[in-house]
Design a protein around this motif. Sequence first.
Motif: not given
Length: 347
Positions: A1-2, A9-11, A36-37, A41-43
Amino acid sequence: MATIYDVAKQAGVSPKTVSRVLNGDGPVNAETRQLVEAAMAELGYVRSNAARMMRATRSGLVGLVTGAISTSIDPTRPTGLPDLFIVQGVQAVLAKAGKTLMIADTAGRQDSVPGLMRTFLEHRVEGLIYVADHHKEIASPGVPSQVPLILANCFDAAGTPAILPDDRAGQRALTESLMAAGHGRIAYVTLMREMVATRLRLQGYHDALAGAGIAADPALVAAGYREGYAQDGALVENAIDALLALDQPPTAICFGNDEMAMRGYGILRSRGLAIPDDISVAGYDDYRAIAETLFPPLTTVELAYRQLGEVAAAQLLARIEGQSDLPQQTLVPGPVRWRQSVRRLTD
């Protein structure tokens, strides 16, 4: 779970910035918020409310324990779902108040109730409701005094606040309605004598007779239920035959519930009696799948289960807010539903 760190990190931002987006507790420009949003959503990030709830004064949660979900429905016999209707009433009031209702089912095991209550307490619920399938006394759930608890359709010896159907007033109102229609010889075929509802309804029946100055005739009261309807068909039949054999037979028969009244329709007709021309019939519950489909439609008393749930929820909310001047026991009346199974003997 993210996690929040995965989102950061992703953003390409700091965890603190992600926290500001989630909680709205700091300035974040529109472009960063969108990054961030999009990362969330992607993760497939789902925020955990645990930390927020730990900081919050209130959780917004209410726990409810019932057996409605696991109740086994027998398709061979008409059965209401009183506990489910009560839950619906609770949900309607709590949703309007902005509370989230958490429901746990007993799976038919009463010994599971304390454990379910503890689980709710671990989730910091603001209050608890226990819903029973019929009017009865239960063992006290033993909830800490600082957490409001309401019992619905049941009560305990400890005096826990309870919301109950007013069975006594319901049977009194029904009997008085029959007397107002000109019936002086009114019989009552009861459910099990050990049931709380039976005891209270018998009191209501006698209250109505006493109020009209009519002496109670023990021969007009008979038991029509012992353990189960499948086994007790003969018991209802014997009760009806005994009533019809009296020197002064009744002009009206009240049955302990609508299902028994339905059985009574068939027995009376097999004895050559027309309803209501020869004898009037009334039930109890206002189980509409029976009451409105019988011919003629059945006069009965409504058990106001949804309203019972609404009152339970309203009182719980009041107790959560610290209101202390509330009754320990609240009786919810149900109206008489007058239909064509009763003949008026007076104009």
